[in-house]
Design a protein around this motif. Structure first.
Motif, mmCIF file in Angstrom:
data_model
loop_
_atom_site.group_PDB
_atom_site.id
_atom_site.type_symbol
_atom_site.label_atom_id
_atom_site.label_comp_id
_atom_site.label_asym_id
_atom_site.label_seq_id
_atom_site.Cartn_x
_atom_site.Cartn_y
_atom_site.Cartn_z
ATOM 1 N N VAL A 31 141.700 11.768 12.493
ATOM 2 C CA VAL A 31 142.990 11.931 13.159
ATOM 3 C C VAL A 31 143.150 10.819 14.193
ATOM 4 O O VAL A 31 142.339 10.718 15.122
ATOM 5 N N PRO A 32 144.162 9.962 14.065
ATOM 6 C CA PRO A 32 144.350 8.880 15.030
ATOM 7 C C PRO A 32 144.558 9.404 16.453
ATOM 8 O O PRO A 32 145.053 10.525 16.660
ATOM 9 N N VAL A 259 149.760 17.878 5.135
ATOM 10 C CA VAL A 259 149.395 17.239 6.403
ATOM 11 C C VAL A 259 150.608 17.327 7.320
ATOM 12 O O VAL A 259 151.657 16.740 7.038
ATOM 13 N N LEU A 260 150.477 18.080 8.401
ATOM 14 C CA LEU A 260 151.547 18.258 9.380
ATOM 15 C C LEU A 260 151.101 17.583 10.676
ATOM 16 O O LEU A 260 149.984 17.820 11.137
ATOM 17 N N THR A 261 151.972 16.760 11.268
ATOM 18 C CA THR A 261 151.553 16.017 12.464
ATOM 19 C C THR A 261 152.639 15.972 13.532
ATOM 20 O O THR A 261 153.833 15.987 13.236
ATOM 21 N N LEU A 262 152.177 15.882 14.785
ATOM 22 C CA LEU A 262 153.023 15.622 15.945
ATOM 23 C C LEU A 262 152.500 14.369 16.639
ATOM 24 O O LEU A 262 151.291 14.123 16.664
ATOM 25 N N PHE A 273 154.296 6.508 10.962
ATOM 26 C CA PHE A 273 154.148 6.231 9.527
ATOM 27 C C PHE A 273 152.738 5.711 9.265
ATOM 28 O O PHE A 273 152.032 6.164 8.357
ATOM 29 N N THR A 274 152.300 4.733 10.079
ATOM 30 C CA THR A 274 150.980 4.131 9.928
ATOM 31 C C THR A 274 149.872 5.128 10.225
ATOM 32 O O THR A 274 148.884 5.233 9.487
ATOM 33 N N ASP A 275 150.016 5.913 11.304
ATOM 34 C CA ASP A 275 148.981 6.870 11.673
ATOM 35 C C ASP A 275 148.809 7.952 10.608
ATOM 36 O O ASP A 275 147.683 8.353 10.276
ATOM 37 N N SER A 282 141.875 9.058 4.788
ATOM 38 C CA SER A 282 140.536 9.542 5.132
ATOM 39 C C SER A 282 140.165 10.820 4.389
ATOM 40 O O SER A 282 139.022 11.272 4.476
ATOM 41 N N LEU A 283 141.099 11.404 3.652
ATOM 42 C CA LEU A 283 140.882 12.728 3.072
ATOM 43 C C LEU A 283 140.187 12.678 1.714
ATOM 44 O O LEU A 283 140.329 11.716 0.954
#
Length: 374
Positions: A31-32, A259-262, A273-275, A282-283
């Motif tokens: 996770v970035p 994959v859900l992200t904030l 987009f990049t992160d 990585s998955l």
């Protein structure tokens, strides 16, 4: 030709390239920094999860909720149901290009939050909830988790009537590069793996996507991108930028990926987009084939992808500002000057099917290191 970012990176000071990952190596979720993420990867062949991270954490669904809106509208139509042409046009646009107007049409027509209540009961979703009472019209504020997203796809693939499964999944396989609101939606799953894949993406809170091959539909009532960003309206975070990638990967839809992200408030779309791309790469995703090439950062806004290595050739699309791209090879073409830089090398981006001048690739020198000639 290009509208340059005021804080553009100098050509010699860019981000070092990241080589394509070896599919055989052991993987873990990466996770970035600054990103809040929930991840679930389900291998349908073995019936097991290969990745799980915070799978019951609720996020605002953004456009991923369009899966539930579509399934609710098609519920109990019968195997011989022929989707009317007007419905087909709306549903195709909603599923392929994430059209907000189409989602709003069905949200209003089918009872707003009642859509979610019905689908929660029908699919046995445990952590999905309709938008808060303060924002009943905003379908993008539906609460959703990675675990429930996997349940939605498992229903669609294993239990839905064949006609519904084929129609919905067929549309997700035809996901367009640009959403109707001008955002490049081929991030995450769509960028990390070669086809076959099927995706339904979600984004919320970003100012601009810069994808040029679309008409703007932002600001529609209840839209995931145009809704007011109100703090404290619900337990679900309605403030930070959200970017979600969901779908299936591999022959026979072998793996389901959610994959859900904030992202920190104010994050540019290209950065998120990049992160998300780095996280997905990585998955451990059984059945997925990773594209050949090397990942590089880019700089500048309005960077155009051309059909050929010349500024006279057709513009295929415009990159999100600062996005990371996959480069397969490079070749000499038209010399381009963006003071103080001049370069006649162009990078071929296989996922866009075109070229960008190497000036806007973040790497020292005119040629990209370790990238073969086309």
């Amino acid at each position: 030709m290009l509208a340059l970012a005021a804080t553009a990176l100098c050509l010699g000071g860019g981000v070092a390239p990241t080589a394509s990952a070896d599919p055989a190596r052991a993987r873990s979720v990466e996770v970035p920094a600054g990103v809040t993420a929930a991840v679930a990867v389900f291998d349908r062949q073995t019936g097991t999860f290969t990745e799980q991270l915070d799978t019951t954490r609720q996020f605002r669904a953004a456009s991923v909720v369009k899966l539930l809106i579509a399934l609710d509208h098609l519920w109990n139509r019968g195997p011989s149901y022929d989707i009317p042409s007007a419905d087909r046009t709306r549903l195709d646009a909603m599923l392929r290009s994430s059209d907000d107007d189409a989602a709003t049409h069905y949200w209003v027509h089918n009872g707003q939050g009642a859509v979610i209540d019905r689908m929660v009961a029908r699919l046995g979703l445990t952590d999905t909830a309709k938008p808060p009472a303060t924002h009943p019209g905003y379908w993008g504020y539906t609460a959703l988790t990675a675990a429930d997203t996997v349940r939605i796809y498992r229903y669609l693939l294993d239990d839905a009537p064949a006609a519904v499964r084929d129609y919905v999944m067929g549309n997700l396989r035809q996901s367009t590069r640009c959403g109707t609101d001008g955002f490049d939606q081929h991030f995450g799953v769509a960028g990390a793996f070669d086809r076959p894949w099927a995706v339904k993406q979600g984004w919320s809170g970003f100012a601009s996507g810069d994808c040029t091959a679309s008409a703007s539909a932002a600001g529609a009532t209840g839209s995931a991108t145009g809704a007011p960003r109100t703090e404290g309206a619900a337990a679900v975070d309605l403030v930070r930028e959200a970017l979600h990638t969901t779908g299936t990967v591999g022959a026979g839809d072998r793996s389901i990926v959610a994959v859900l992200t904030l992202h920190p408030d104010g994050t540019p779309y290209g950065k998120a987009f990049t992160d998300v791309g780095r996280l997905v790469r990585s998955l451990d995703v059984p059945g997925g084939t990773r594209p050949a090439g090397t990942w590089f950062g880019t700089w500048g806004s309005g960077v155009r992808v051309r059909a050929l290595p010349t500024t006279a050739s057709d513009t295929l699309t415009t990159l999100p500002a600062g996005v990371e791209v996959l480069v397969r090879c490079q070749k000499r073409g038209q010399e381009v000057s963006v003071p103080p830089y001049t370069n006649d090398w162009w990078a071929y981006l296989p996922q866009y099917g075109g070229y960008v001048t190497n000036i806007h690739i973040s790497s020292p020198g005119n040629q990209l290191p370790s990238v073969p000639a086309c």
